[in-house]
Design an enzyme around this catalytic site. Structure first.
Site, PDB file in Angstrom:
ATOM      1  N   TYR A  65      16.112  14.764 -29.702  1.00  0.00           N
ATOM      2  CA  TYR A  65      16.668  13.406 -29.853  1.00  0.00           C
ATOM      3  C   TYR A  65      18.195  13.425 -29.767  1.00  0.00           C
ATOM      4  CZ  TYR A  65      12.258  11.158 -30.319  1.00  0.00           C
ATOM      5  OH  TYR A  65      11.014  10.657 -30.018  1.00  0.00           O
ATOM      6  N   HIS A 117       9.504   0.043 -29.409  1.00  0.00           N
ATOM      7  CA  HIS A 117       9.388   1.471 -29.757  1.00  0.00           C
ATOM      8  C   HIS A 117      10.576   1.949 -30.570  1.00  0.00           C
ATOM      9  CE1 HIS A 117       6.491   2.221 -26.136  1.00  0.00           C
ATOM     10  NE2 HIS A 117       5.911   1.611 -27.137  1.00  0.00           N
ATOM     11  N   CYS A 125      15.118   7.138 -43.252  1.00  0.00           N
ATOM     12  CA  CYS A 125      14.728   8.151 -44.244  1.00  0.00           C
ATOM     13  C   CYS A 125      13.208   8.167 -44.398  1.00  0.00           C
ATOM     14  CB  CYS A 125      15.382   7.818 -45.598  1.00  0.00           C
ATOM     15  SG  CYS A 125      14.822   8.905 -46.925  1.00  0.00           S
ATOM     16  N   CYS A 146      19.141  11.917 -46.097  1.00  0.00           N
ATOM     17  CA  CYS A 146      19.496  10.652 -46.750  1.00  0.00           C
ATOM     18  C   CYS A 146      20.199  10.971 -48.066  1.00  0.00           C
ATOM     19  CB  CYS A 146      18.201   9.882 -47.021  1.00  0.00           C
ATOM     20  SG  CYS A 146      18.410   8.378 -47.960  1.00  0.00           S
ATOM     21  N   THR A 186       8.011   0.756 -15.494  1.00  0.00           N
ATOM     22  CA  THR A 186       7.147   1.429 -16.457  1.00  0.00           C
ATOM     23  C   THR A 186       5.909   1.965 -15.747  1.00  0.00           C
ATOM     24  OG1 THR A 186       5.872   1.223 -18.515  1.00  0.00           O
ATOM     25  CG2 THR A 186       6.050  -0.769 -17.167  1.00  0.00           C
ATOM     26  N   SER A 187       5.467   3.135 -16.187  1.00  0.00           N
ATOM     27  CA  SER A 187       4.292   3.761 -15.555  1.00  0.00           C
ATOM     28  C   SER A 187       3.007   3.078 -16.022  1.00  0.00           C
ATOM     29  CB  SER A 187       4.257   5.257 -15.896  1.00  0.00           C
ATOM     30  OG  SER A 187       4.376   5.425 -17.298  1.00  0.00           O
ATOM     31  N   ASN A 211       8.834  -1.580  -9.274  1.00  0.00           N
ATOM     32  CA  ASN A 211       8.753  -0.143  -9.521  1.00  0.00           C
ATOM     33  C   ASN A 211       8.994   0.576  -8.200  1.00  0.00           C
ATOM     34  OD1 ASN A 211       7.830   2.541 -10.301  1.00  0.00           O
ATOM     35  ND2 ASN A 211       6.836   1.539 -12.043  1.00  0.00           N
ATOM     36  N   VAL A 212       9.423   1.841  -8.299  1.00  0.00           N
ATOM     37  CA  VAL A 212       9.617   2.593  -7.034  1.00  0.00           C
ATOM     38  C   VAL A 212       8.284   3.105  -6.498  1.00  0.00           C
ATOM     39  CG1 VAL A 212      12.023   3.278  -7.469  1.00  0.00           C
ATOM     40  CG2 VAL A 212      10.166   4.676  -8.388  1.00  0.00           C
TER      41      VAL A 212
END
Ligand code: BV8
Ligand code: ZN
Length: 245
Positions: A65, A117, A125, A146, A186-187, A211-212
């Site tokens: 992340y 999401h 925390c 925290c 988005t897939s 989408n591509v």
């Protein structure tokens, strides 16, 4: 590139809803999950973006992340994001439902954004659920903590975790009442996000996919615009004159 049908519907519409995925941020330089340049070749998002992985190896998940945060903080929204900001000004009722956690829709000026999401720049925390938007937390053996001593986690929805009831309700309501629904970059694999375009279509919305490549949604879409959204969307906004009224 776009049908007259789409232009006419867009000019007449009162309510438009857009679902976005990692593809809308690809032209900002943010790697997508499942594309060739996949976020982290060694691991699939499903293996890292889940609670078990975090409990087993919080360092590895935090490393992933932090790596993604550093990419996001060095990039910016692209013309596709700004085109959606124009559309929000134009329509009475305009909602962006995003699976992305990069915060780029708000950064580009959209206000009605449902971050279903979560948001990678926020931490939460695990004990007291306090939210941290920046770094006043303590670091203990390289893990953010925290003030209550609990471990912090990215404030995102992992696989197997429930989405916010309230955001789900708002997303379904928007999908059920719009005249045009865009599914962009988005897939169309991850649920429940992938069900919103289907709900919209079942409620009579004109369903457009940008989408591509084609996805499992393409077969039920009324219109599939194949190409880069950073090129298609600004052109569509201009052609349909969806600039500020
Ligand atoms: C839940 C946040 C239940 C963290 C993410 C079997 C069947 C159906 C469902 C399931 C199943 N098994 C498990 C499930 C449920 C699971 C799921 O859907 N799994 C999938 C893999 C089958 N879903 C969940 O677990 C969800 N929760 O169901 O909870 C529950 C209920 C009650 C109580 C308890 C539990 C939670 C899902 C959320 C997971 N979190 N991310 C983070 O980001 O780190 S998902 C992750 O995938 C990202 O959020 C990402 O946005 C999302 C979807 O990926 P995409 O955005 O589509 O990105 P992708 O790379 O896949 O595709 C990019 C697309 O862009 C491509 O199509 C490409 O062609 C296109 N593109 C590229 N460049 C461009 C472009 N398009 C245009 N222009 C370009 N330039
Ligand atoms: Zn706490």
């Amino acid at each position: 590139m776009f049908s007259q049908e789409l232009i006419t519907r867009l000019k007449k519409a009162r309510s438009v809803v857009v679902l976005t995925g990692a593809g809308i941020s690809a032209e900002s330089g943010i790697p997508t999950f499942r594309g060739q340049e996949g976020l982290w070749k060694k691991y699939r998002a499903e293996e890292l973006a889940n609670v078990e992985a975090f409990h087993q190896n919080p360092h590895l998940v935090w490393e992933w992340y932090e790596y993604r945060r550093s990419i996001i903080q060095s990039k910016a929204p692209n013309p596709a994001h700004f085109a959606l900001a124009h559309m929000e000004q134009y329509y009475t009722d305009f909602v962006v439902i995003t699976q992305n956690v990069d915060g780029f829709h708000r950064a580009a000026g959209n206000r009605k954004v449902l971050e279903i999401h979560g948001n990678i720049l926020r931490s939460r925390c695990v004990e007291c659920h306090k939210i941290y938007n920046s770094k006043p937390y303590i670091m203990k053996d390289h893990l953010p903590q925290c003030e209550c001593g609990g471990l912090l986690r990215p404030d995102v929805v992992w696989f197997g975790e429930a989405l916010s009831e309230d955001l789900l309700k708002q997303s379904y309501q928007a999908a059920q009442s719009c005249e045009v629904f865009f599914s962009i970059g988005t897939s169309s694999i991850v649920q429940p996000a992938a069900s919103f375009p289907v709900v919209a279509k079942n409620h009579g919305a004109y369903l457009v996919e940008i989408n591509v490549e084609t996805t499992p949604l393409s077969s039920i879409a009324d219109e599939v615009l194949l190409g880069k959204v950073g090129e298609i969307l600004p052109e569509l906004v201009e052609k349909a004159e969806l600039l500020d009224k």
